[in-house]
Scaffold this motif. Sequence first.
Motif, PDB file in Angstrom:
ATOM      1  N   GLY A 198       0.786  -1.118  -0.140  1.00  0.00           N
ATOM      2  CA  GLY A 198       0.034   0.024  -0.245  1.00  0.00           C
ATOM      3  C   GLY A 198       0.721   1.325  -0.028  1.00  0.00           C
ATOM      4  O   GLY A 198       1.569   1.460  -0.938  1.00  0.00           O
ATOM      5  N   MET A 199       0.717   1.984   1.108  1.00  0.00           N
ATOM      6  CA  MET A 199       1.617   3.306   1.298  1.00  0.00           C
ATOM      7  C   MET A 199       2.228   3.344   2.759  1.00  0.00           C
ATOM      8  O   MET A 199       1.260   3.048   3.679  1.00  0.00           O
ATOM      9  CB  MET A 199       0.851   4.501   0.872  1.00  0.00           C
ATOM     10  N   ARG A 200       3.375   3.806   2.559  1.00  0.00           N
ATOM     11  CA  ARG A 200       4.089   3.728   3.901  1.00  0.00           C
ATOM     12  C   ARG A 200       5.170   5.106   3.824  1.00  0.00           C
ATOM     13  O   ARG A 200       5.867   5.192   2.726  1.00  0.00           O
ATOM     14  CB  ARG A 200       4.819   2.544   4.369  1.00  0.00           C
ATOM     15  N   ARG A 201       5.212   5.853   5.016  1.00  0.00           N
ATOM     16  CA  ARG A 201       6.436   6.615   4.900  1.00  0.00           C
ATOM     17  C   ARG A 201       7.565   6.203   5.237  1.00  0.00           C
ATOM     18  O   ARG A 201       7.779   5.340   6.115  1.00  0.00           O
ATOM     19  CB  ARG A 201       5.838   8.107   5.810  1.00  0.00           C
ATOM     20  N   VAL A 202       8.639   6.626   4.441  1.00  0.00           N
ATOM     21  CA  VAL A 202       9.849   6.117   4.833  1.00  0.00           C
ATOM     22  C   VAL A 202      10.902   7.343   4.643  1.00  0.00           C
ATOM     23  O   VAL A 202      10.622   8.434   4.135  1.00  0.00           O
ATOM     24  CB  VAL A 202      10.386   5.310   3.426  1.00  0.00           C
ATOM     25  N   ALA A 203      12.436   7.070   5.364  1.00  0.00           N
ATOM     26  CA  ALA A 203      13.277   8.033   5.103  1.00  0.00           C
ATOM     27  C   ALA A 203      14.108   7.691   3.822  1.00  0.00           C
ATOM     28  O   ALA A 203      13.950   6.721   3.497  1.00  0.00           O
ATOM     29  CB  ALA A 203      14.313   8.152   6.470  1.00  0.00           C
ATOM     30  N   TRP A 204      14.585   8.881   3.580  1.00  0.00           N
ATOM     31  CA  TRP A 204      15.215   8.671   1.925  1.00  0.00           C
ATOM     32  C   TRP A 204      16.441   7.567   2.155  1.00  0.00           C
ATOM     33  O   TRP A 204      16.612   6.863   1.020  1.00  0.00           O
ATOM     34  CB  TRP A 204      15.958  10.125   1.840  1.00  0.00           C
ATOM     35  N   ARG A 205      17.296   7.523   3.050  1.00  0.00           N
ATOM     36  CA  ARG A 205      18.018   6.407   3.069  1.00  0.00           C
ATOM     37  C   ARG A 205      17.434   5.225   3.287  1.00  0.00           C
ATOM     38  O   ARG A 205      18.151   4.140   2.910  1.00  0.00           O
ATOM     39  CB  ARG A 205      18.946   6.694   4.515  1.00  0.00           C
ATOM     40  N   GLU A 206      16.424   4.819   3.689  1.00  0.00           N
ATOM     41  CA  GLU A 206      15.642   3.716   3.564  1.00  0.00           C
ATOM     42  C   GLU A 206      14.740   3.055   2.336  1.00  0.00           C
ATOM     43  O   GLU A 206      14.601   1.805   2.148  1.00  0.00           O
ATOM     44  CB  GLU A 206      14.630   3.630   4.707  1.00  0.00           C
ATOM     45  N   LEU A 207      14.980   4.207   1.299  1.00  0.00           N
ATOM     46  CA  LEU A 207      14.353   3.770   0.046  1.00  0.00           C
ATOM     47  C   LEU A 207      15.092   2.741  -0.791  1.00  0.00           C
ATOM     48  O   LEU A 207      16.231   2.530  -0.813  1.00  0.00           O
ATOM     49  CB  LEU A 207      14.300   5.097  -0.763  1.00  0.00           C
ATOM     50  N   GLY A 208      14.359   1.665  -1.390  1.00  0.00           N
ATOM     51  CA  GLY A 208      14.996   0.768  -2.071  1.00  0.00           C
ATOM     52  C   GLY A 208      15.685   1.048  -3.022  1.00  0.00           C
ATOM     53  O   GLY A 208      16.895   0.694  -3.730  1.00  0.00           O
ATOM     54  N   VAL A 209      15.034   2.187  -3.958  1.00  0.00           N
ATOM     55  CA  VAL A 209      15.784   2.898  -5.079  1.00  0.00           C
ATOM     56  C   VAL A 209      17.143   3.456  -4.713  1.00  0.00           C
ATOM     57  O   VAL A 209      18.079   3.382  -5.329  1.00  0.00           O
ATOM     58  CB  VAL A 209      15.048   3.775  -5.991  1.00  0.00           C
ATOM     59  N   VAL A 210      17.073   4.133  -3.705  1.00  0.00           N
ATOM     60  CA  VAL A 210      18.639   4.571  -2.928  1.00  0.00           C
ATOM     61  C   VAL A 210      19.453   3.541  -2.899  1.00  0.00           C
ATOM     62  O   VAL A 210      20.810   3.519  -3.214  1.00  0.00           O
ATOM     63  CB  VAL A 210      18.306   5.529  -1.781  1.00  0.00           C
TER      64      VAL A 210
END
Length: 236
Positions: A204-216
């Motif tokens: 669904g949707m969840r808030r994440v920090a930039w460093r936790e993004l899979g794409v990063v």
Amino acid sequence: MIVERAYAHLSSHDEDAWPWSVPCVRQLLDEGLRFTAPVTFLVGENGSGKSTLVEALAEGFGLDSYGGSHDWRYASPRGKSALGERMRFDAAPRGRRMATSWSARKGFFLRAETALDALGREGLSPDSVSHGEGFLAAFRGKFLHPGLYVLDEPEAALSFSSCLELIGHIDRLAKEGGQVICATHSPLLTALPGADIVEVGEHGMRRVAWRELGVVDHWRRYLADPHAYLRHIVEP
């Protein structure tokens, strides 16, 4: 803030039909989507539903589904999407005025696949410049007033340096009272300080920090060792 929360309610629907079957849409119906910062990035894989969300958000606000500015009324023969027709907002007073009054509305919907045609209709002559410069013409000429700016993968035509310029435009808009909602795959854009990042996917949707993004994480590891990825894709 202009828009504080987006939601949609349906009296009846087929949960197995698109778009209601998409996890992020289901969560929108169940909980709504709250905006906690002037800039919100929606990040997810292709097919996750982030473009479906941003199109519906633009339509719900009264921006043309084809793409374009608040000045461009009834430009497209296509009607609103099923979700866009049902999109509603909790908004600050100026946001309510913009959402309900065409004369008060300020904003822009930029979608990658129709951007150049939309800009041409608005007099920006994108055919005389490169694809990326055509995009930047919109940012320089149309992202000027506090309003709601909805972007669908704007990095598609932009170089590294042009993405940095876009970050500057987005930051200026936010500081001058505008609000930006952007669907993107770009780790450059999502690094904007203070932005809210919502990851869209099967969960669904969840808030994440930039460093936790899979794409990063993937970009970091790929740039450190491309062969670790390419050996699974490219034949020796």
